[in-house]
Scaffold this active site. Structure first.
Site, mmCIF file in Angstrom:
data_model
loop_
_atom_site.group_PDB
_atom_site.id
_atom_site.type_symbol
_atom_site.label_atom_id
_atom_site.label_comp_id
_atom_site.label_asym_id
_atom_site.label_seq_id
_atom_site.Cartn_x
_atom_site.Cartn_y
_atom_site.Cartn_z
ATOM 1 N N GLY A 219 0.852 -1.196 0.000
ATOM 2 C CA GLY A 219 0.000 0.000 0.000
ATOM 3 C C GLY A 219 0.885 1.243 0.000
ATOM 4 O O GLY A 219 0.573 2.243 -0.619
ATOM 5 N N HIS A 294 -0.960 10.042 -2.819
ATOM 6 C CA HIS A 294 0.038 10.311 -1.783
ATOM 7 C C HIS A 294 1.419 10.406 -2.435
ATOM 8 O O HIS A 294 1.880 9.478 -3.098
ATOM 9 C CB HIS A 294 -0.011 9.170 -0.759
ATOM 10 C CG HIS A 294 0.918 9.356 0.383
ATOM 11 N ND1 HIS A 294 2.200 8.870 0.390
ATOM 12 C CD2 HIS A 294 0.752 9.995 1.565
ATOM 13 C CE1 HIS A 294 2.782 9.188 1.538
ATOM 14 N NE2 HIS A 294 1.918 9.862 2.270
ATOM 15 N N GLU A 346 -1.847 14.101 1.988
ATOM 16 C CA GLU A 346 -0.434 14.402 1.689
ATOM 17 C C GLU A 346 -0.179 14.150 0.207
ATOM 18 O O GLU A 346 0.748 13.420 -0.169
ATOM 19 C CB GLU A 346 0.488 13.514 2.530
ATOM 20 C CG GLU A 346 0.114 13.477 4.002
ATOM 21 C CD GLU A 346 1.041 12.629 4.853
ATOM 22 O OE1 GLU A 346 1.658 13.169 5.783
ATOM 23 O OE2 GLU A 346 1.141 11.423 4.592
ATOM 24 N N GLU A 362 5.884 17.930 1.260
ATOM 25 C CA GLU A 362 6.577 17.227 2.349
ATOM 26 C C GLU A 362 8.065 17.062 2.023
ATOM 27 O O GLU A 362 8.437 16.786 0.865
ATOM 28 C CB GLU A 362 5.919 15.851 2.541
ATOM 29 C CG GLU A 362 6.490 15.085 3.713
ATOM 30 C CD GLU A 362 5.827 13.715 3.913
ATOM 31 O OE1 GLU A 362 4.695 13.502 3.429
ATOM 32 O OE2 GLU A 362 6.461 12.867 4.559
ATOM 33 N N CYS A 442 8.857 10.809 9.849
ATOM 34 C CA CYS A 442 9.437 10.283 8.614
ATOM 35 C C CYS A 442 10.505 11.199 8.017
ATOM 36 O O CYS A 442 11.501 10.728 7.463
ATOM 37 C CB CYS A 442 8.340 10.020 7.590
ATOM 38 S SG CYS A 442 7.240 11.424 7.352
ATOM 39 N N CYS A 443 10.307 12.527 8.139
ATOM 40 C CA CYS A 443 11.177 13.435 7.377
ATOM 41 C C CYS A 443 12.608 13.583 7.911
ATOM 42 O O CYS A 443 13.562 13.437 7.121
ATOM 43 C CB CYS A 443 10.524 14.803 7.248
ATOM 44 S SG CYS A 443 8.935 14.783 6.403
HETATM 45 O O1 FUB Z 1 3.215 6.500 5.854
HETATM 46 C C1 FUB Z 1 4.591 6.593 6.156
HETATM 47 C C2 FUB Z 1 5.077 7.995 5.988
HETATM 48 O O2 FUB Z 1 4.431 8.863 6.900
HETATM 49 C C3 FUB Z 1 4.794 8.606 4.640
HETATM 50 O O3 FUB Z 1 5.748 8.314 3.691
HETATM 51 C C4 FUB Z 1 4.730 10.050 4.954
HETATM 52 O O4 FUB Z 1 4.105 10.794 3.951
HETATM 53 C C5 FUB Z 1 4.013 10.061 6.267
HETATM 54 O O5 FUB Z 1 2.649 9.982 6.063
HETATM 55 ZN ZN ZN Z 2 8.153 12.793 5.735
#
Ligand code: FUB
Ligand code: ZN
Length: 675
Positions: A219, A294, A346, A362, A442-443
């Site tokens: 997914g 996404h 997103e 993002e 995540c970032c």
């Molecule tokens: O779903 C995992 C990560 O969290 C996604 O890649 C980001 O966009 C954030 O939603």
């Molecule tokens: Zn991120």
């Protein structure tokens, strides 16, 4: 397409980054982000949302131990459908439960990947010991059969792979593989790599074409590209085939995600969610023409498709990648290389819908864009890909991190009025200052892994050619007919476009292919008089037998450029943006006072470039002439009045690179300025 005719990234141990700009960023990752993230993974950062990441691995490990001790007598937990598992009321007493987002494991995997890259350029015994201990904890959670995802191990493994659409086991696996490879390549230690292989074997027994095998696919993509990488490192063909299977199944009818829903034990009524374009699963990938849904998912899928196109010499996949790329760049990308115009999901919005103040953009999405661009470059060195890669890197990606490496943006808008972030629900995703950490973190770790491996995006190679896609002061060692050739790049980039490429004597003719940046109108190249040179797809190829320490001197003058958007981008109508070299510039309240919306730019004015220090970094600022409209406050009962002569005063507009914004406290910011 000819198979195996492609370039590969130069491996990190063959690259030394020497310049102040990138070395400083890499050092921030090593000294600030990696240690800080380790604390975050262990929930030791005061005031930050807890991660629970290592907690979950420890709980899964304990459970696994019991499973081994008790054998069949072990009572598997009864699974009930869950998603995010919130912090308990009394956070002092964590129970032996899973907490956090379903993909929390991936935070460790991204951390270990950054650690791996960092160890290549900076060996550190203490960090390595810490990483080894952490790997022991992670591996203790792995099941005998190879399964490794703490969400299901703790909550009930009988439901593993039952919700591929939203529960990220294959996503976590992808990050596990990437992290394990990086750590193995840096240290030669294969414990985590073996765990990744074991999980990959489990997955490839579970999914596939064969009878009785699951026909599902991730997914949230990433496993596709991670499996290719695992194949490249291990030579195990089934990993490549599994990746190909996932990509081919995607979007086929009947939709796999429809079928699996029957096993979720959830109420009907989620039809609203069934917009499979969100997962890029609405059509078989070769039929997709528009980037949708996404964004991070999309970027990772297209990266995987490009990898497969390269390995299989598959035209269909490559053509789809090219179409999707063109669609994104020509209709859905911000001037900053940001992607994702809406926070709802997103996601990408419709064509030309690129709002500045509600943008999502993002940080991870632009990082994913860079992964994809590099893979497209590996197939076809075309400067269009590298131009976009550079744009995303120097603007949206770098803006994701504070100049001191201690706080981060998840969302990268192009216009901010701080009070709107707290008063306007539509902008609540926009933060006016970088945050210490995020519950969904995540970032920052994605940034860490990209920045610490930046050299492998700057250089790719094949046979007797070295491609330079990004310019940075560095030394590269290239094997040529059994000898090592040293190529060094000296430059003031990204502030100055003068570049010296020095090659230290080659036994045979050797080609250096340098990218002519798309932003450069006229360039000069010297020192190439006795070489064969040709221009192809935006690269200048310089081929010759280099004698000892010969150089080519390139000059890409960095003029200030004032740009306007395609008129279909409604949000930017009547506005202009300023660029110099790879940087997009912005206005900040700190330099221009409040109410940036009252400012307008004289696009014919002459730009002045000066040095300025922001947060101990010397940057190049730009001053242009413009106007400040005098405020008109209507005294009447309503807000409007008949148009009169515009009252405005001449002012100097002071621009700074977009990536440095919000390093001087909370303030207004604007990229697109009225003209
Ligand atoms: O779903 C995992 C990560 O969290 C996604 O890649 C980001 O966009 C954030 O939603
Ligand atoms: Zn991120």
């Amino acid at each position: 397409m000819e198979k195996n005719k492609y370039t590969v990234p130069v491996s990190l141990d063959k690259i030394q980054v020497t310049d102040d700009f990138w070395k400083r960023k890499m050092e921030l990752v090593r000294k600030e982000i990696i240690p800080y993230q380790w604390e975050a993974l262990n929930d030791r950062v005061e005031g930050a949302e807890p991660s629970f990441c290592m907690h979950n691995f420890k709980v899964a490990g304990k459970q696994n131990e019991k499973r081994k001790e008790q054998g069949k007598a072990f009572e598997e937990p009864e699974y009930t459908f869950r998603g995010f598992q919130a912090l308990p009321e009394d956070s002092g007493h964590l129970e032996d439960k899973f907490y956090g987002f379903v993909f929390q494991d991936s935070d460790f995997y991204k951390w270990i990947e950054a650690v791996g890259y960092s160890l290549v350029y900076h060996p550190d015994k203490e960090l390595e010991r810490q990483a080894d201990d952490a790997i022991d904890i992670v591996c203790a959670a792995q099941q005998e059969d190879g399964y490794l995802d703490t969400y299901y191990i703790i909550n009930g493994k009988n439901m593993a792979f039952s919700n591929l659409r939203d529960h990220h086991e294959l996503y976590c696996f992808g990050h596990l593989a990437e992290g394990a490879i990086a750590y193995y390549q840096a240290t030669g230690k294969d414990k985590l790599l073996n765990a990744a292989k074991k999980f990959a074997d489990y997955i490839s027994d579970f999914f596939g074409d064969g009878e009785g095998k699951c026909k599902g696919y991730p997914g949230h993509e990433i496993a596709e590209m991670a499996l290719v990488r695992l194949y490249e490192v291990t030579g195990e063909k089934k990993y490549l085939e599994l990746s190909y299977f996932f990509v081919n199944e995607r979007g086929k009818k009947p939709y796999y995600f429809d079928q699996e829903r029957n096993s979720w034990k959830i109420e009907k009524g989620h039809e609203e969610d069934l917009r499979y374009f969100y997962y890029q699963a609405h059509l078989p990938v070769r039929e997709q023409n528009e980037v949708t849904g996404h964004v991070v998912r999309a970027m990772y899928l297209y990266s995987g498709m490009a990898d497969l196109a390269r390995h299989y010499g598959n035209e269909g996949l490559y053509n789809a990648c090219e179409r999707l790329w063109d669609n994104m760049v020509s209709k859905k990308m911000y001037i900053t290389g940001g992607v994702g115009a809406t926070h709802i999901g997103e996601a990408f919005s419709y064509s030309y819908d690129l709002p500045n103040d509600t943008a999502y953009a993002e940080t991870c999405a632009s990082i994913g864009l860079i992964f994809w661009a590099r893979r497209m470059l590996q197939i076809k060195p075309d400067s269009n890909y590298a131009d976009v890669m550079e744009l995303a890197l120097y603007n949206t990606v770098l803006s994701g991190m504070a100049l001191d490496g201690r706080s981060f943006f998840y969302v990268n808008p192009l216009e901010v009025v701080p009070e709107a972030c707290s008063l306007d629900e539509r902008k609540s995703h926009v933060k006016p200052v970088r945050q210490k950490w995020f519950g969904c973190a995540c970032c920052p770790p994605n940034l860490a892994r990209l920045v610490s491996s930046i050299g492998s995006y700057a250089y790719t190679e094949k046979e007797d050619i070295l491609y330079i896609h990004l310019y940075m002061g560095s030394r590269v060692y290239k094997e040529l007919h059994g000898e090592t050739v040293e190529v060094s790049v000296t430059t003031g980039y990204p502030w100055d476009g003068k570049i010296r490429v020095q090659v230290k004597g080659t036994p045979e003719p050797f080609t250096v292919a340098v990218r002519i940046p798309g932003w450069c109108r006229e360039y000069q190249a010297k020192g190439i008089e006795n070489a064969d040179t040709w221009l192809e797809n935006g690269y200048l190829y310089i081929r010759k037998k280099w004698t000892k320490e010969e150089s080519a001197e390139l000059d890409f003058p960095m003029e200030v450029r004032i740009l306007e958007a395609d008129s279909r981008v409604r949000e930017d109508a009547g506005k202009a943006a300023v660029m110099r070299g790879p940087f997009v510039y912005c206005l900040e309240e700190a330099d221009n006072g409040k109410d940036l919306h009252l400012l307008s730019l004289d696009v014919d004015s002459k730009a002045k470039v000066t040095e300025q220090e922001i947060g101990k970094n010397v940057i190049k600022a730009i001053t242009l002439e413009g106007f400040r409209q005098k405020p008109v406050h209507t005294e009447d009962k309503w807000l409007y009045h008949v148009v009169g002569e515009t009252q405005q005063e001449k002012v100097a507009l002071h621009f700074v690179p977009y990536y440095v914004w919000a390093n001087r406290g909370e303030n207004e910011m604007q990229v697109w300025v009225r003209r």
